[in-house]
Scaffold this active site. Structure first.
Site, short mmCIF file in Angstrom:
data_model
loop_
_atom_site.label_atom_id
_atom_site.label_comp_id
_atom_site.label_asym_id
_atom_site.label_seq_id
_atom_site.Cartn_x
_atom_site.Cartn_y
_atom_site.Cartn_z
N LYS A 126 36.01 30.16 -21.84
CA LYS A 126 35.77 31.21 -20.84
C LYS A 126 36.30 32.51 -21.40
CE LYS A 126 34.05 31.21 -16.62
NZ LYS A 126 33.15 30.19 -16.08
N1 GLU Z 1 29.67 30.83 -15.87
C1 GLU Z 1 28.92 29.66 -15.56
C2 GLU Z 1 29.84 28.53 -15.17
O1 GLU Z 1 30.95 28.75 -14.72
C3 GLU Z 1 27.94 29.31 -16.67
C4 GLU Z 1 28.53 28.98 -17.99
C5 GLU Z 1 27.47 28.80 -19.08
O2 GLU Z 1 26.30 28.81 -18.78
O3 GLU Z 1 27.89 28.67 -20.24
O4 GLU Z 1 29.47 27.39 -15.22
#
Ligand code: GLU
Length: 436
Positions: A126
């Site tokens: 993240k």
């Molecule tokens: N931000 C989204 C999540 O929390 C998508 C993450 C992604 O597609 O890599 O799942």
């Protein structure tokens, strides 16, 4: 971020009340408690748990940006690769004033778990920048995104770590990231991020994917529990990418959405809201708070209004020890990451509320991100019908596994989802062995 999206309110957070217990406000501590609870339930080897307590790689960057008034502002940003045992790291980028190292650590851990639960060949990551995009011009946002991307280019890449959108980031932000990374290489590298515009290697169905996954798990739960989804009143808290698409897809399937909220206000109608009309209204208004054809409800009260199914789709910490007892829903489907505190989890379990946990319920987004990455790597693109059919297969299979574990082991679905994911992560770590 385009001006239209930019002027819209950020995905709402329910402001924690003063009496929220201090430890409940720290997402990393919450996440580690969840890990402990599941580890105990499945008697996981202590070393496997210990490894997941420590993100593999944490990068903190300063992001200097020339602002429109000529001054330079330095923002703080992070990219955390929590675990890469099962494949490249994967996870979104968040632009928000509440971003903190502990928040990004927790979100990266939940990505590791989420990818393992739906069995994608990815680890978890993240990223985030502490900023308030609502107060920035489009030019300032672009410059911040590009400098942040350049700073984290040390560790991202299509084989290493693939960012995606999260709170307050969108297709345009992903396009700037892809362009910045590609300029460094000297050729187009679409596989470095997902959630891109279609014109530069995005996937059909990615925009709606998280909301669609929320719908699939809710429909599966209804089938297993034997209730008619079209008769169950639904409230969606949050009207960003996840909440708005979830509301739209439930309405398209003939379901009754009785409540919706965004950062500025909530709407409620026990007879059912006109979701397409609200979506249409939102195209020309910054918020739905003043929408004229429904009863107005305070943002922090929407969660407590009568409904059968509650979909928190905003930020962490929405449901806490303070408001959990007042929740009237029978089922909570977590569209957001970490919306329910552990103490709230216990209060809700005692009330007999079923929670479909975030690492299963909102996994549709990263699943179609995986499809986008596969399409980019092969330079071969699928129809929307194919994308949605494959998404459905993956989400239904994961739901079925989690539900069956919950029944067999007599645990709630959060612990069951952790057991499924931890089993896969533990095996991968054991088979790879320890280096050196
Ligand atoms: N931000 C989204 C999540 O929390 C998508 C993450 C992604 O597609 O890599 O799942």
């Amino acid at each position: 971020m385009d001006t239209k999206t930019h002027s819209k309110p950020s995905v709402p957070a329910v402001k924690p009340a003063e009496r929220v217990e201090a430890h409940e406000e720290n997402p990393w501590r919450q996440a580690m408690e969840q890990l402990d609870r599941a580890g105990k339930a499945m008697k996981l080897e202590p070393f496997a748990l210990e490894r997941l307590r420590h993100p593999k790689r944490i990068l903190t960057v300063s992001v200097p940006v020339k602002m429109d008034d000529g001054t330079v502002k330095v923002f703080e940003g992070y990219r955390i690769q929590h675990n890469m045992d099962r494949g490249p790291a994967k996870g979104g980028i968040r632009f928000h004033p509440q971003v903190s190292l502990d928040e990004v650590k927790a979100l990266s851990f939940w990505m590791t778990m989420k990818c393992a639960v739906v069995n994608l060949p990815f680890g978890g990551a993240k990223g985030g920048v502490i900023c308030d995009p609502k107060l920035m011009s489009k030019g300032e946002l672009e410059r911040m995104t590009r400098r942040y991307t350049a700073e984290i280019s040390l560790i991202i890449g299509p084989d290493k770590d693939i960012p995606a959108p999260d709170v307050n980031t969108n297709e345009q932000v992903m396009a700037w990231m892809m362009d910045t990374y590609s300029m460094g290489l000297g050729y187009a590298c679409p596989g470095v991020v997902t959630g891109k515009p279609l014109e530069i290697g995005g996937s059909l169905g990615r925009r709606e994917a998280t909301g669609r996954g929320v719908f699939y798990v809710t429909r599966e739960l209804a089938a297993r529990r034997g209730f008619d989804l079209r008769k169950a009143p639904i409230i969606v808290q949050g009207f960003g990418n996840v909440g708005s698409n979830a509301a739209k897809i439930f309405a398209e399937h003939g379901c009754k959405v009785v409540g919706i909220s965004d950062v500025a206000g909530g709407l409620y109608d026990p007879k059912g809201l006109d979701v397409p009309d609200i979506l249409h209204y939102r195209e020309t208004h910054d918020t739905i708070a003043e929408y004229p054809k429904a009863e107005h409800v305070a943002v922090d009260k929407i969660l407590e209004m009568p409904c059968d199914i509650l979909i928190p789709a905003a930020m962490e910490g929405a449901i806490t020890n303070v408001n959990a007892a007042r929740i009237q829903a029978k089922v909570i489907v977590e569209g957001a990451n970490g919306p329910t505190s552990n103490e709230a989890d216990r209060i809700l379990a005692a009330k007999g509320v079923t929670i479909v946990p975030d690492i299963l319920a909102n996994a549709g987004g990263v699943t179609v991100s995986y499809f986008e990455w596969v399409q980019d790597m092969q330079s071969y693109f699928w129809s929307e019908k194919d994308v949605n059919a494959r998404l459905q297969d993956i989400i239904v299979a994961a739901f079925t596994d989690v539900y069956n574990i919950a029944e067999k082991e007599k645990v709630d679905m959060r612990v069951a989802a952790f057991m499924l994911g931890l089993g896969r992560l533990g095996k991968a770590a054991t088979i790879r062995g320890m280096y050196p």
